[in-house]
Design an enzyme around this catalytic site. Structure first.
Site, PDB file in Angstrom:
ATOM      1  N   ASP A 162      66.104  65.739  -1.643  1.00  0.00           N
ATOM      2  CA  ASP A 162      65.931  66.952  -2.271  1.00  0.00           C
ATOM      3  C   ASP A 162      66.794  67.379  -3.476  1.00  0.00           C
ATOM      4  O   ASP A 162      67.249  68.410  -3.522  1.00  0.00           O
ATOM      5  CB  ASP A 162      65.789  68.274  -1.234  1.00  0.00           C
TER       6      ASP A 162
ATOM      7  N   ASP B 191      56.914  72.769  -4.226  1.00  0.00           N
ATOM      8  CA  ASP B 191      58.524  72.981  -4.026  1.00  0.00           C
ATOM      9  C   ASP B 191      59.205  73.844  -4.605  1.00  0.00           C
ATOM     10  O   ASP B 191      58.907  73.754  -5.868  1.00  0.00           O
ATOM     11  CB  ASP B 191      58.967  71.135  -3.854  1.00  0.00           C
TER      12      ASP B 191
HETATM   13 ZN   LIG Z   1      61.943  72.875  -1.423  1.00  0.00          ZN
END
Ligand SMILES: [Zn+2]
Length: 298
Positions: free
Chosen positions: A181, A28
């Site tokens: 997130d 990520d």
């Molecule tokens: Zn991400």
């Protein structure tokens, strides 16, 4: 031979991580651009029976983009990030997941195209799961018109059609989970021109009431579905032990008051990251009690 040795070293490094408690592998924030590297990572993940969590973004297509590429980016004169930057990566990751048999989990899906690709992949029996953020469900790229840097996120806020596709995907099971997130930033980092600001929203403390207000109150999701998308499914995806609410077990639960209605106050966030575009939004369905592993969180 060298490649093989290196591969063996990487596999044992991942083995050590799993032994230390790692439940997934993730890129990520820094998309794996090399398909061969992703293939190897997926092979290792498959070996240890853990998912690969993928941030799907073709960085070359993103370039200097700061918002969704479309009518609004043209009107505002800002560099755009095309939907295709996400879609091509989702397609590639699905193909490599099919090749390796690994469990691919796609983080923060934002485009209608990605929803379609995931839906088709699931129908074909490929082991893919996906999540969406509350902000991608509640906002469109129209929000950027105010130049509030708190709506600068990656992937960017998309169009109404994308939001509708995300909601459809949640309803039909294409999208398994809602996840934040969460990306806290200092005030001074965000108090700059839109182009200069970092990407991200401090989303942890508004996740439940945003989903409650926008999806449960409008009968898009039921209460049980909310619990599935925000608690049960994420735990399943990560292979975490099942939690049950039962006398004699340690409690892991959140109590939500559906009648509690109040405005979001970023100044009251426990998070040091106050970067939320939802400051002042009046929402229902606030969590009023959270117990983690038997301990009440304040
Ligand atoms: Zn991400």
């Amino acid at each position: 031979m060298r490649h093989k040795e290196e591969g063996g070293r990487r596999a044992s490094e991942i083995g050590d991580l799993v032994e230390a408690g790692a439940v997934a592998l993730s890129d990520d924030g820094d998309s794996i651009m090399n398909g061969e590297v992703l293939r190897r990572v997926m092979e290792y993940a498959q070996m240890f029976d853990i998912p690969v969590i993928s941030h799907c973004e073709d960085m070359n297509m993103t370039g200097a983009g700061v918002m969704h590429e479309g009518m609004n980016s043209t009107l505002l004169g800002l560099d755009g990030i095309p939907s295709a930057a996400e879609d091509v990566h989702v397609a590639r990751d699905i193909i490599i997941a099919e090749l390796t048999g690994a469990h691919l989990h796609i983080a923060h899906v934002s485009t209608a195209g990605a929803v379609n690709l995931i839906r088709q992949a699931k129908r074909r029996g490929i082991h893919v799961t996906a999540e969406v953020t509350p902000h991608h469900l509640c906002l469109t790229d129209d929000a950027v018109k105010e130049f509030d840097t708190n709506v600068k996120v990656k992937p960017p806020l998309r169009t109404r059609d994308d939001v509708d596709a995300l909601i459809e995907g949640l309803k039909d099971g294409t999208i398994d989970a809602i996840a934040t997130d969460h990306a806290p930033h200092r005030r001074d980092e965000k108090e700059v021109e839109f182009n200069q600001a970092p990407f991200g929203i401090s989303g942890l403390e508004t996740a439940v009431p945003l989903v409650w207000e926008h999806l449960v109150e409008s009968n898009i999701l039921g209460v049980v579905e909310l619990a599935l998308k925000m608690a049960y499914n994420p735990a399943q995806i990560l292979g975490l032990p099942e939690r049950v609410i039962k006398v004699g077990t340690r409690a892991n639960l959140t109590v939500i008051d559906p009648r509690q209605k109040k405005p979001v106050r970023v100044d009251e966030f426990l998070s040091l990251g106050k970067n939320s575009p939802f400051d002042g939004w009046v929402l229902r369905g606030w969590p009023v009690l959270t117990i983690a592993n038997g301990v009440r969180l304040e």
